[in-house]
Scaffold this motif. Sequence first.
Motif, PDB file in Angstrom:
ATOM      1  N   ARG A  93      33.380  39.165  36.465  1.00  0.00           N
ATOM      2  CA  ARG A  93      34.299  40.135  35.848  1.00  0.00           C
ATOM      3  C   ARG A  93      35.024  40.960  36.931  1.00  0.00           C
ATOM      4  N   ARG A  96      37.849  39.047  38.620  1.00  0.00           N
ATOM      5  CA  ARG A  96      39.071  38.887  37.816  1.00  0.00           C
ATOM      6  C   ARG A  96      39.948  40.125  37.893  1.00  0.00           C
ATOM      7  N   ASN A  97      39.324  41.291  38.104  1.00  0.00           N
ATOM      8  CA  ASN A  97      40.084  42.550  38.095  1.00  0.00           C
ATOM      9  C   ASN A  97      40.650  42.897  39.439  1.00  0.00           C
TER      10      ASN A  97
END
Length: 97
Positions: A93, A96-97
């Motif tokens: 996660r 992805r950011n």
Amino acid sequence: MGIEVMNYFTYHDLKKENKQGFTAGEKPLTEESLVVREMVIPGMAGYPDMYIRHIEIIFEEQQYLLISMTDYELDEAKTLEISIGAAKFLKARSQRN
């Protein structure tokens, strides 16, 4: 003293609902947030009991509350397995950011 803020996410392993895996929380928890307490919710209408457990995780120096919802009681080995999976989930996660 400021409000303690903690990120959270959930882990589901519910066979009858065919729901498994991690879901990120939409916003951080604060003192004002409502969180389902740890408990066993009795099964009804053909559904098994649901076990709600809290696991605290530190990832990249941030504290997270992992709320697990399973149709079985967590033992030490399963709690460790979920924690390792949570770290992988958070790492993916964050990339992805």
